[in-house]
Design a protein around this motif. Structure first.
Motif, PDB file in Angstrom:
ATOM      1  N   VAL A 295       1.069  -0.877  -0.080  1.00 18.04           N
ATOM      2  CA  VAL A 295       0.033   0.048  -0.039  1.00 18.04           C
ATOM      3  C   VAL A 295       1.400   1.333  -0.368  1.00 18.04           C
ATOM      4  N   ASN A 296       0.612   2.530  -0.700  1.00 23.90           N
ATOM      5  CA  ASN A 296       1.520   3.387  -1.370  1.00 23.90           C
ATOM      6  C   ASN A 296       0.482   4.281  -0.317  1.00 23.90           C
ATOM      7  N   VAL A 297       0.940   5.146   0.360  1.00 22.90           N
ATOM      8  CA  VAL A 297      -0.342   6.153   0.970  1.00 22.90           C
ATOM      9  C   VAL A 297      -0.389   6.995  -0.352  1.00 22.90           C
ATOM     10  N   GLU A 298       0.730   8.085  -0.254  1.00 18.34           N
ATOM     11  CA  GLU A 298       1.225   9.093  -1.018  1.00 18.34           C
ATOM     12  C   GLU A 298       0.843   8.989  -2.366  1.00 18.34           C
ATOM     13  N   GLU A 299       1.280   7.745  -2.703  1.00 22.37           N
ATOM     14  CA  GLU A 299       0.449   7.157  -4.401  1.00 22.37           C
ATOM     15  C   GLU A 299      -1.104   7.090  -4.950  1.00 22.37           C
ATOM     16  N   ASN A 300      -0.949   6.980  -3.502  1.00 20.67           N
ATOM     17  CA  ASN A 300      -2.503   6.698  -3.440  1.00 20.67           C
ATOM     18  C   ASN A 300      -2.854   5.183  -3.897  1.00 20.67           C
ATOM     19  N   THR A 301      -1.688   4.072  -4.111  1.00 19.96           N
ATOM     20  CA  THR A 301      -2.277   2.979  -4.509  1.00 19.96           C
ATOM     21  C   THR A 301      -2.056   1.225  -3.659  1.00 19.96           C
TER      22      THR A 301
ATOM     23  N   ASP B 295       2.219   1.814  12.749  1.00 20.14           N
ATOM     24  CA  ASP B 295       0.912   2.631  11.642  1.00 20.14           C
ATOM     25  C   ASP B 295      -0.083   3.218  12.206  1.00 20.14           C
ATOM     26  N   PRO B 296      -0.153   4.208  12.602  1.00 19.66           N
ATOM     27  CA  PRO B 296      -0.754   5.528  13.576  1.00 19.66           C
ATOM     28  C   PRO B 296      -2.211   5.077  13.126  1.00 19.66           C
ATOM     29  N   ARG B 297      -2.951   4.923  11.818  1.00 24.66           N
ATOM     30  CA  ARG B 297      -4.005   4.548  11.552  1.00 24.66           C
ATOM     31  C   ARG B 297      -4.871   3.085  11.483  1.00 24.66           C
ATOM     32  N   LEU B 298      -3.733   1.979  12.247  1.00 21.40           N
ATOM     33  CA  LEU B 298      -4.452   1.036  12.498  1.00 21.40           C
ATOM     34  C   LEU B 298      -4.677   0.204  13.793  1.00 21.40           C
ATOM     35  N   SER B 299      -5.649  -0.058  14.527  1.00 21.47           N
ATOM     36  CA  SER B 299      -5.285  -0.664  15.254  1.00 21.47           C
ATOM     37  C   SER B 299      -4.621  -2.327  15.616  1.00 21.47           C
ATOM     38  N   PRO B 300      -3.866  -2.216  16.505  1.00 24.15           N
ATOM     39  CA  PRO B 300      -3.670  -3.827  16.591  1.00 24.15           C
ATOM     40  C   PRO B 300      -4.632  -5.418  16.358  1.00 24.15           C
ATOM     41  N   ARG B 301      -4.421  -6.329  15.859  1.00 22.83           N
ATOM     42  CA  ARG B 301      -5.449  -7.505  16.306  1.00 22.83           C
ATOM     43  C   ARG B 301      -3.849  -8.547  15.539  1.00 22.83           C
ATOM     44  N   GLU B 302      -4.788  -9.632  16.479  1.00 15.17           N
ATOM     45  CA  GLU B 302      -3.873 -11.344  16.614  1.00 15.17           C
ATOM     46  C   GLU B 302      -4.444 -11.487  14.120  1.00 15.17           C
ATOM     47  N   LEU B 303      -2.901 -12.101  14.636  1.00 11.83           N
ATOM     48  CA  LEU B 303      -2.802 -12.651  13.459  1.00 11.83           C
ATOM     49  C   LEU B 303      -2.403 -14.730  13.262  1.00 11.83           C
ATOM     50  N   ARG B 304      -3.386 -14.863  12.581  1.00  4.80           N
ATOM     51  CA  ARG B 304      -2.673 -17.454  12.581  1.00  4.80           C
ATOM     52  C   ARG B 304      -2.520 -16.900  11.610  1.00  4.80           C
TER      53      ARG B 304
ATOM     54  N   ASP C  66       2.700  11.569   7.569  1.00  2.67           N
ATOM     55  CA  ASP C  66       1.135  11.180   7.390  1.00  2.67           C
ATOM     56  C   ASP C  66       0.647  11.240   5.677  1.00  2.67           C
ATOM     57  N   ASP C  67       1.803  11.925   5.122  1.00  5.60           N
ATOM     58  CA  ASP C  67       1.256  11.952   3.847  1.00  5.60           C
ATOM     59  C   ASP C  67       2.630  10.521   3.335  1.00  5.60           C
TER      60      ASP C  67
ATOM     61  N   MET D 130      15.419  10.669   4.643  1.00  4.79           N
ATOM     62  CA  MET D 130      15.463  12.439   5.614  1.00  4.79           C
ATOM     63  C   MET D 130      16.216  13.433   4.677  1.00  4.79           C
ATOM     64  N   ARG D 131      16.116  13.148   3.582  1.00  2.00           N
ATOM     65  CA  ARG D 131      16.105  13.977   2.212  1.00  2.00           C
ATOM     66  C   ARG D 131      14.573  14.422   1.669  1.00  2.00           C
ATOM     67  N   VAL D 132      13.346  13.070   1.626  1.00  2.00           N
ATOM     68  CA  VAL D 132      12.361  13.768   1.668  1.00  2.00           C
ATOM     69  C   VAL D 132      11.528  13.645   2.968  1.00  2.00           C
ATOM     70  N   CYS D 133      11.044  13.047   3.527  1.00  2.00           N
ATOM     71  CA  CYS D 133      10.236  13.464   4.558  1.00  2.00           C
ATOM     72  C   CYS D 133      10.606  14.073   5.536  1.00  2.00           C
ATOM     73  N   GLY D 134      11.810  13.522   6.138  1.00  2.00           N
ATOM     74  CA  GLY D 134      12.442  14.472   7.030  1.00  2.00           C
ATOM     75  C   GLY D 134      12.660  15.493   6.995  1.00  2.00           C
ATOM     76  N   ASN D 135      13.439  16.095   5.497  1.00  2.00           N
ATOM     77  CA  ASN D 135      13.509  17.343   5.712  1.00  2.00           C
ATOM     78  C   ASN D 135      11.828  18.294   4.809  1.00  2.00           C
ATOM     79  N   ARG D 136      10.787  17.454   5.056  1.00  2.00           N
ATOM     80  CA  ARG D 136      10.248  17.995   4.506  1.00  2.00           C
ATOM     81  C   ARG D 136       9.859  18.594   5.875  1.00  2.00           C
ATOM     82  N   GLU D 137       9.457  17.796   6.869  1.00  2.00           N
ATOM     83  CA  GLU D 137       8.955  17.810   8.662  1.00  2.00           C
ATOM     84  C   GLU D 137       9.433  19.124   8.891  1.00  2.00           C
ATOM     85  N   LYS D 138      11.036  18.654   9.313  1.00  2.00           N
ATOM     86  CA  LYS D 138      11.641  19.197   9.560  1.00  2.00           C
ATOM     87  C   LYS D 138      11.463  21.002   8.767  1.00  2.00           C
ATOM     88  N   ALA D 139      11.511  21.280   7.088  1.00  2.00           N
ATOM     89  CA  ALA D 139      11.189  22.221   7.364  1.00  2.00           C
ATOM     90  C   ALA D 139      10.207  22.812   7.754  1.00  2.00           C
TER      91      ALA D 139
END
Length: 163
Positions: free
Chosen positions: A15-21, A60-69, A114-115, A134-143
């Motif tokens: 799943v790619n949040v940024e590209e919505n795919t 992933d902050p959007r998702l709640s934990p769940r069991e998996l077997r 988030d994006d 750091m070049r993309v997300c880290g830099n964006r968040e610091k800016a």
């Protein structure tokens, strides 16, 4: 990054949040994803459930934990014991289990932007990496933080009372 970490991270990034795919949106893309890795795809609903549970487990902050077997079995061959998997989901869970046994599971992280929310493997020596890049997300968040600090009204210095 080792093969186990690569498989887990690649699966989390179906799943790619940024590209919505989403590689798990349709059976055709899911089967193509599995075939590219020489793995049997297994049921699409099971793959979605596994991805949800694993992404939640790594933060992933959007998702709640769940069991998996997932059924796994151990095999003993000439090269020693190994976890055997019937399909992609079991192979990913076997890889995640090996990472946990080796103390490497905590290195699988989700970018907090988030994006973005891209999964990555933290190769840093002290396991302190936060951003997928750091070049993309880290830099964006610091800016963003820098701009936010600049937009805050500055308090006037108060005179010091010298009694």
């Amino acid at each position: 990054m080792n093969d186990d970490a690569s498989l887990v991270v690649e699966f989390l990034n179906t799943v790619n949040v940024e590209e919505n795919t989403d590689e798990l949106a349709a059976a055709a893309t899911w089967h193509a994803w599995a075939a590219k890795r020489d793995l049997r795809p297994g049921p699409l609903a099971e793959a979605r459930e596994a991805r949800h549970a694993l992404r939640a487990a790594v933060g992933d902050p959007r998702l709640s934990p769940r069991e998996l077997r997932v059924p796994l079995h151990a095999e003993l061959g000439r090269s020693g014991p190994r976890l055997a998997a019937e399909d992609v989901v079991a192979a990913v869970l076997a890889a995640a289990t090996r990472l946990a046994v080796l103390g490497e599971w905590e290195r699988v992280k989700i970018c907090p932007a988030d994006d973005c929310l891209w999964a990555f493997f933290d190769n840093s020596r002290n396991r302190s990496r936060t951003w997928c890049s750091m070049r993309v997300c880290g830099n964006r968040e610091k800016a963003r933080a820098w701009r936010a600090r600049g937009a805050e009204p500055q308090a006037e210095p108060q005179p010091v009372d010298s009694h």
